[in-house]
Design a protein around this motif. Structure first.
Motif, PDB file in Angstrom:
ATOM      1  N   PRO A 102      52.603  -2.577  14.411  1.00  0.00           N
ATOM      2  CA  PRO A 102      51.451  -2.930  15.244  1.00  0.00           C
ATOM      3  C   PRO A 102      50.510  -3.875  14.490  1.00  0.00           C
ATOM      4  CG  PRO A 102      51.637  -0.542  14.951  1.00  0.00           C
ATOM      5  CD  PRO A 102      52.539  -1.202  13.962  1.00  0.00           C
ATOM      6  N   ALA A 103      50.100  -4.954  15.123  1.00  0.00           N
ATOM      7  CA  ALA A 103      49.204  -5.919  14.481  1.00  0.00           C
ATOM      8  C   ALA A 103      47.899  -5.253  14.063  1.00  0.00           C
ATOM      9  CB  ALA A 103      48.935  -7.088  15.425  1.00  0.00           C
ATOM     10  N   LYS A 104      47.363  -4.366  14.901  1.00  0.00           N
ATOM     11  CA  LYS A 104      46.097  -3.709  14.569  1.00  0.00           C
ATOM     12  C   LYS A 104      46.252  -2.780  13.365  1.00  0.00           C
ATOM     13  CE  LYS A 104      43.589  -4.259  18.771  1.00  0.00           C
ATOM     14  NZ  LYS A 104      42.609  -5.207  18.315  1.00  0.00           N
ATOM     15  N   ALA A 105      47.428  -2.190  13.189  1.00  0.00           N
ATOM     16  CA  ALA A 105      47.655  -1.344  12.011  1.00  0.00           C
ATOM     17  C   ALA A 105      47.686  -2.198  10.745  1.00  0.00           C
ATOM     18  CB  ALA A 105      48.956  -0.559  12.163  1.00  0.00           C
ATOM     19  N   VAL A 106      48.289  -3.385  10.823  1.00  0.00           N
ATOM     20  CA  VAL A 106      48.317  -4.294   9.671  1.00  0.00           C
ATOM     21  C   VAL A 106      46.887  -4.686   9.304  1.00  0.00           C
ATOM     22  CG1 VAL A 106      49.005  -6.600   8.889  1.00  0.00           C
ATOM     23  CG2 VAL A 106      50.620  -5.189  10.169  1.00  0.00           C
ATOM     24  N   GLN A 107      46.112  -5.101  10.299  1.00  0.00           N
ATOM     25  CA  GLN A 107      44.739  -5.536  10.035  1.00  0.00           C
ATOM     26  C   GLN A 107      43.873  -4.385   9.528  1.00  0.00           C
ATOM     27  OE1 GLN A 107      43.757  -7.258  13.805  1.00  0.00           O
ATOM     28  NE2 GLN A 107      45.224  -8.917  13.543  1.00  0.00           N
ATOM     29  N   GLY A 108      44.038  -3.199  10.125  1.00  0.00           N
ATOM     30  CA  GLY A 108      43.259  -2.046   9.683  1.00  0.00           C
ATOM     31  C   GLY A 108      43.584  -1.630   8.271  1.00  0.00           C
ATOM     32  N   ARG A 109      44.856  -1.595   7.928  1.00  0.00           N
ATOM     33  CA  ARG A 109      45.246  -1.210   6.565  1.00  0.00           C
ATOM     34  C   ARG A 109      44.824  -2.283   5.552  1.00  0.00           C
ATOM     35  NH1 ARG A 109      50.202   2.006   5.148  1.00  0.00           N
ATOM     36  NH2 ARG A 109      49.165   3.431   6.559  1.00  0.00           N
ATOM     37  N   PHE A 110      44.928  -3.563   5.938  1.00  0.00           N
ATOM     38  CA  PHE A 110      44.497  -4.644   5.043  1.00  0.00           C
ATOM     39  C   PHE A 110      42.993  -4.539   4.787  1.00  0.00           C
ATOM     40  CE2 PHE A 110      43.753  -9.176   3.884  1.00  0.00           C
ATOM     41  CZ  PHE A 110      44.645  -9.239   2.835  1.00  0.00           C
ATOM     42  N   TRP A 111      42.223  -4.253   5.829  1.00  0.00           N
ATOM     43  CA  TRP A 111      40.777  -4.066   5.700  1.00  0.00           C
ATOM     44  C   TRP A 111      40.471  -2.908   4.745  1.00  0.00           C
ATOM     45  CZ3 TRP A 111      36.111  -6.045   6.588  1.00  0.00           C
ATOM     46  CH2 TRP A 111      35.022  -5.189   6.596  1.00  0.00           C
ATOM     47  N   ASP A 112      41.131  -1.774   4.957  1.00  0.00           N
ATOM     48  CA  ASP A 112      40.897  -0.602   4.108  1.00  0.00           C
ATOM     49  C   ASP A 112      41.231  -0.879   2.649  1.00  0.00           C
ATOM     50  OD1 ASP A 112      39.993   0.967   6.190  1.00  0.00           O
ATOM     51  OD2 ASP A 112      41.937   1.911   6.547  1.00  0.00           O
ATOM     52  N   GLN A 113      42.298  -1.628   2.424  1.00  0.00           N
ATOM     53  CA  GLN A 113      42.788  -1.823   1.064  1.00  0.00           C
ATOM     54  C   GLN A 113      42.018  -2.889   0.288  1.00  0.00           C
ATOM     55  OE1 GLN A 113      47.027  -1.908   1.004  1.00  0.00           O
ATOM     56  NE2 GLN A 113      47.148  -2.618  -1.100  1.00  0.00           N
ATOM     57  N   TYR A 114      41.537  -3.953   0.954  1.00  0.00           N
ATOM     58  CA  TYR A 114      40.984  -5.090   0.225  1.00  0.00           C
ATOM     59  C   TYR A 114      39.511  -5.384   0.489  1.00  0.00           C
ATOM     60  CZ  TYR A 114      45.764  -6.193  -1.095  1.00  0.00           C
ATOM     61  OH  TYR A 114      47.023  -6.140  -1.619  1.00  0.00           O
ATOM     62  N   ARG A 115      38.849  -4.680   1.393  1.00  0.00           N
ATOM     63  CA  ARG A 115      37.480  -5.057   1.775  1.00  0.00           C
ATOM     64  C   ARG A 115      36.483  -4.944   0.622  1.00  0.00           C
ATOM     65  NH1 ARG A 115      37.673   0.197   3.994  1.00  0.00           N
ATOM     66  NH2 ARG A 115      35.990   1.498   3.197  1.00  0.00           N
ATOM     67  N   LYS A 116      36.710  -4.052  -0.326  1.00  0.00           N
ATOM     68  CA  LYS A 116      35.753  -3.861  -1.421  1.00  0.00           C
ATOM     69  C   LYS A 116      35.832  -4.975  -2.455  1.00  0.00           C
ATOM     70  CE  LYS A 116      35.835   1.091  -0.863  1.00  0.00           C
ATOM     71  NZ  LYS A 116      36.349   2.359  -1.365  1.00  0.00           N
ATOM     72  N   ASP A 117      36.988  -5.598  -2.609  1.00  0.00           N
ATOM     73  CA  ASP A 117      37.187  -6.595  -3.661  1.00  0.00           C
ATOM     74  C   ASP A 117      37.199  -8.028  -3.162  1.00  0.00           C
ATOM     75  OD1 ASP A 117      37.502  -4.513  -5.498  1.00  0.00           O
ATOM     76  OD2 ASP A 117      39.624  -4.326  -5.000  1.00  0.00           O
ATOM     77  N   ALA A 118      37.022  -8.239  -1.857  1.00  0.00           N
ATOM     78  CA  ALA A 118      37.178  -9.585  -1.305  1.00  0.00           C
ATOM     79  C   ALA A 118      35.967  -9.972  -0.470  1.00  0.00           C
ATOM     80  CB  ALA A 118      38.436  -9.649  -0.452  1.00  0.00           C
TER      81      ALA A 118
END
Length: 172
Positions: A102-118
């Motif tokens: 699911p595209a939304k799962a990719v975007q959600g997991r990417f947000w969770d994983q990288y939002r603090k460092d980017a």
């Protein structure tokens, strides 16, 4: 005419054979990274987590003992005995070789994983759902803007689908 040919030969020679003093051609700057089209700027709230209860997921309460067989099958309780009935069912389960991305799962997991460092997150445009092979590259990428170094730089990551969901592997 001869002078022009000699000057051209000297110019070409310097381009291919730099002088020992380091006066060779200047290094070419790296090509700019193309920004991916979809901006990921928040978590995806409609994703369902395993720690949510039935009501938080928008599901009705479990069916009562007088529920129809269809309602009982939807929650895997067709025995009618609840926790007191024991059944032994032998299943042979094999790991899947593909899954739904699911595209939304990719975007959600990417947000969770990288939002603090980017500073900025982006992904390729993807269909809402796509069947892909597990463990193989999906053909999609996400990227984040790393601002910790001397100069900001885009870091690209390939998207893979594993049994745990979307995972990202940075491209070197």
């Amino acid at each position: 005419m001869v002078a022009v040919a000699c000057l051209a030969a000297v110019g070409i020679g310097r381009a291919f054979w730099p002088s020992p003093e380091g006066g060779g051609p200047a290094p070419r700057p790296a090509a700019p990274v193309k920004e991916l089209p979809v901006v990921v700027d928040s978590a995806e709230p409609e994703l369902i987590g395993t720690d949510l209860g039935r009501s938080a997921m928008g599901l009705p309460p479990p069916p009562g003992s007088d529920a129809s067989l269809t309602e009982k099958v939807l929650v895997e309780d067709v025995t009618g005995g609840g926790a007191w009935t024991v059944q032994f069912i032998d299943y042979h389960v094999f790991p899947p070789d593909s899954g739904v991305l699911p595209a939304k799962a990719v975007q959600g997991r990417f947000w969770d994983q990288y939002r603090k460092d980017a500073k900025e997150l982006r992904c390729d445009k993807m269909p809402p759902l796509k069947r892909v092979a597990l463990g193989a590259g999906t053909g999609y990428r996400c990227q984040y803007l790393d601002v910790d170094g001397d100069a900001p730089r885009w870091v690209n990551a390939k998207v893979f689908l594993e049994e745990v969901g979307p995972v990202f592997r940075e491209i070197e």
